[in-house]
Scaffold this motif. Structure first.
Motif, PDB file in Angstrom:
ATOM      1  N   ARG A  44       0.813  -1.227   0.000  1.00  0.00           N
ATOM      2  CA  ARG A  44       0.000   0.000   0.000  1.00  0.00           C
ATOM      3  C   ARG A  44       0.837   1.263   0.000  1.00  0.00           C
ATOM      4  O   ARG A  44       0.330   2.343  -0.239  1.00  0.00           O
ATOM      5  N   ALA A  51     -11.238  -2.605  -1.988  1.00  0.00           N
ATOM      6  CA  ALA A  51      -9.897  -2.635  -1.393  1.00  0.00           C
ATOM      7  C   ALA A  51      -8.810  -2.377  -2.433  1.00  0.00           C
ATOM      8  O   ALA A  51      -7.881  -1.603  -2.206  1.00  0.00           O
ATOM      9  N   GLU A  52      -8.930  -3.012  -3.577  1.00  0.00           N
ATOM     10  CA  GLU A  52      -7.884  -2.917  -4.573  1.00  0.00           C
ATOM     11  C   GLU A  52      -7.834  -1.509  -5.197  1.00  0.00           C
ATOM     12  O   GLU A  52      -6.762  -0.969  -5.461  1.00  0.00           O
ATOM     13  N   GLU A  53      -9.016  -0.907  -5.388  1.00  0.00           N
ATOM     14  CA  GLU A  53      -9.076   0.485  -5.872  1.00  0.00           C
ATOM     15  C   GLU A  53      -8.416   1.431  -4.869  1.00  0.00           C
ATOM     16  O   GLU A  53      -7.677   2.337  -5.235  1.00  0.00           O
ATOM     17  N   ASN A  54      -8.742   1.210  -3.603  1.00  0.00           N
ATOM     18  CA  ASN A  54      -8.154   2.033  -2.556  1.00  0.00           C
ATOM     19  C   ASN A  54      -6.636   1.933  -2.556  1.00  0.00           C
ATOM     20  O   ASN A  54      -5.944   2.931  -2.385  1.00  0.00           O
ATOM     21  N   ARG A  55      -6.153   0.723  -2.731  1.00  0.00           N
ATOM     22  CA  ARG A  55      -4.713   0.504  -2.716  1.00  0.00           C
ATOM     23  C   ARG A  55      -4.037   1.297  -3.848  1.00  0.00           C
ATOM     24  O   ARG A  55      -3.056   2.008  -3.646  1.00  0.00           O
TER      25      ARG A  55
END
Lengths: 469, 469
Positions: A182, A427-431
């Motif tokens: 991250r 989650a993956e977009e946020n990362r």
């Protein structure tokens, strides 16, 4: 103070490292250390030491440390505990003056044999002038040189200015995995102290304080070897750069748990809280909070004042942001007429423009990237605004590349910290968002309360050097 | 009270829904509503209303609502604001008694034309006995029936027992995207209130309180229409099931922002805090905290007491966990001799076994899945343990499938809440873990302090029904 840094330099950028107990068997700690060194790009000589002299990951190994060529200044020991004293003696004969003892089973085990072994290690080190970390130390990471002694598989960490020391292997295992993924901040150096027979938090505090490439220091401690010296080292560090401390074992039962974990005597919570404040350190409330604070102090310049400019895609972000600003010591300055006029040009006529800015109307008109850019720039130009937070939420139609927005703001107001907050989303977009935003020069937080907690702390703590971290 | 639930039933499971303003153009709100209804699996009749009668996503559309066949009990209006009053009149003539007005630009715009339109809407609804949400309402979601009126693209939500109401479109956009992805809990129903001309928080509180399939209620509010009635509704709800409230606009500037966002008068913070406590509601401190609390109350049975059993892969988890237990009102009971003996069988002889359990030695002996299972079961059998937390960190060698562990614990001690905490690790790994753990019957938290904050709150709040949520 320079001696501290020089003295510990071989623990981060050794001119040659012997891995005593290196193994050809994947999954073994003695294999992973060699694997990590290669994967993380360490360029110095690596000498696996293995009695059978097998090849380890294409590197030749040496039956004993005696056979290892020069240069060699650090030995990492990952052998059964009973083999530690003889291995350390061999390293001493080879002229090595620095060691990381990864093997456990000494004071941490607490049995009679472990205590006996511990005494032998101390004696050998003292007689030969060896400085060492551990036993039971996962050792160090230097993200810039790629040096790493972790016994769990790691990916390269993003290089940066945050250095961390502490009493948990997590700092070089699960948490580094999070940092690599991250990228909440860039890493300068990490030190996992282990049993602290010889080198302890005081040594590494001084070393990080002296290190020009360390901009912020994080610290997880369960106990300190010497309270007075620790506080002096903390004060000396905090006078040079932000020092953020998470102290475990502050409760009675936490203190018992700490004694069992690393043999530390934890001491009174109230005394510790007060003492940390007095020396100018910042206390973190949890691992998450420690990482949030490092994300702020590691990525952002020191705000010149408490004037928060908040730009939010959601009205709830404006409302909650105003609440948090009051709670965490930031102000929401009234915007200058010129700022209101600039923002007004990209909003429908009926919008009432104030700080925080609810930007949904501007998005409908100008598209999401342009709306953030135009309003962000207008806010950044406002002389009353000391720091900026851009809050958004990810759904179809709100996706955009934040990096040009942050770059544009940082270009016209490089002295003003910029943070982004994503509410919700996958989650993956946020990362991906976090990684991009940090690379562009912002800090990113998972909740608006956390962003304002960090920025409020930064605005209230006078920056030691008066400059950006 | 049953009338509340029956009365609002058409907003969640309509026998037929007309989408007035349905559009064939992807990206338009009137297109997304139809698209979401299909994607989320709503099985009732969907009647797109579009003046040109074009096909929308393979559904025939109707030029006016008059042409829509039976059954039809709900109209969703997503048309320019000036078209809202005539559309509502047409719906009234068609005999529709329930409406969601998604269009904005009424009291939220605040201009003279908006206020005039607002008055007309009120009059039409009153004259025709129409109950409506909005204007400016993103409407509702029913995860079980797949009914959804959000104007942002959504994936199906995991069905469950958490119902949420509130004054932000986030509840049906960015946050639902997070819920669909990370599945922190299962959803029963969501209601986004908008301008609250007619139906407001009091109506939905009563409806969720009466709903047997709602096990926990979450609430984000900026202001309430009538403080006394709101508190009575909150008390009635909290007597039946956990009610968690995040109140925005509690600061002075937050209150100004709230007035601008949804026209709400926020009122004094201190009065609101005290009143919420008095009626038995639980106050959340941030959106993240609201979701954490819903994750606990929505997934877990009510703990019978404050006795925490903590099993941790990391010594730091034991130390910090003990600190948080003291801070958040949990105890760490001394383990029974039988528990110590059971755990001792899977640990090296030198381990000292106490609560919290540092399980690394057991992992080295038994592998990670088996170590968690054996120690988890031993702790779950201990009569002094009321709730269990399993803390781990994700690196190579610590990966495992947690679901059989949770299932085994839940089988022998179904009355004891189980939570998992992942420290560090990559975002995508964390996501998968969360989803698996929840499906197996645990709650999962991103930080140990958050897990203990939630479980401590659950242990201290007497459960209204005396039963599991």
């Amino acid at each position: 103070m320079e001696k501290h840094l020089d003295e510990l330099q071989p623990f981060f950028e050794p001119r040659g490292v012997a891995v005593i107990g290196a193994s050809a068997q994947p999954g073994k700690g003695g294999h992973i250390i060699v694997q990590n060194l290669l994967r993380c790009g360490f360029r110095g000589p690596i000498y696996p030491v293995n009695p059978r002299g097998v090849k380890i990951l294409d590197l030749p190994s040496y039956p004993t440390i005696d056979e290892c060529p020069d240069p060699l200044d650090l030995a990492v020991l990952i052998v059964p505990r009973e083999a530690v004293p003889p291995s350390l003696e061999q390293a001493a004969r080879r002229g090595v003056k620095y060691a990381i003892i990864a093997s456990g089973g000494f004071t941490d085990a607490g049995d009679a044999f472990g205590l006996e072994l511990d005494a032998r290690v101390r004696r050998i080190a003292a007689e030969n002038g060896i400085r060492y970390m551990g036993p039971n130390s996962i050792g160090t990471i230097d993200a810039g040189s790629g040096f790493i002694t972790s016994i769990t598989a790691n990916d390269p960490l993003p290089p940066g200015n945050v250095s961390i020391l502490g009493q948990t292997g997590l700092l070089a295992s699960g948490l580094t995995r999070m940092i690599a993924d991250r990228q909440p901040f860039g890493v300068r150096r990490i030190a996992c102290l282990g049993n602290k027979n010889d080198l302890n938090e005081i040594d590494f505090l001084h070393a990080f304080a002296d290190d020009d490439r360390t901009g912020a220091v994080g610290c997880y401690l369960e106990g300190v070897k010497n309270g007075r010296d620790f506080l002096a080292a903390a004060r000396a560090t905090a006078q040079k750069k932000p020092l953020i401390v998470l102290k475990g074992g502050i409760s009675e039962s936490g203190s018992v748990a700490a004694a069992s974990h690393t043999g530390s005597l934890a001491g009174s919570a109230a005394v510790f809280h007060g003492a940390l404040r007095q020396v100018g350190a910042i206390e973190a409330e949890s691992l998450e909070d420690l990482f949030d604070l490092l994300s702020g102090f590691g990525n952002l310049p020191q705000p010149k004042g408490p004037g928060l400019g908040l730009v939010s895609i959601t009205g709830a972000g404006c409302v909650l942001g105003a609440d948090y600003a009051e709670r965490f010591g930031l102000r929401l300055p009234t915007l200058q007429p010129a700022t209101i006029e600039s923002i007004g040009r990209v909003c429908p006529d009926w919008s009432s423009i104030r700080n925080p800015v609810d930007m949904w109307p501007a998005i409908e008109r100008n598209g999401v990237a342009e709306a953030y850019r135009l309003i962000g720039l207008a806010m950044a130009r406002d002389p009353g605004i000391d720091l900026l937070i851009l809050t958004t939420t990810l759904f179809d139609g709100s996706f955009f590349d934040i990096t040009p927005v942050i770059a544009a703001i940082r270009e016209i107001a490089p002295e003003k910290p910029v943070a982004t907050v994503l509410i919700g989303g996958a989650a993956e977009e946020n990362r991906a968002w976090t990684v991009n935003a940090r690379r562009a020069g912002a800090a990113t937080f998972a909740d608006l309360s956390r962003a304002i907690r960090v920025l409020g702390t930064m605005a209230q703590i006078p920056h030691p050097s008066g400059e950006s971290a």
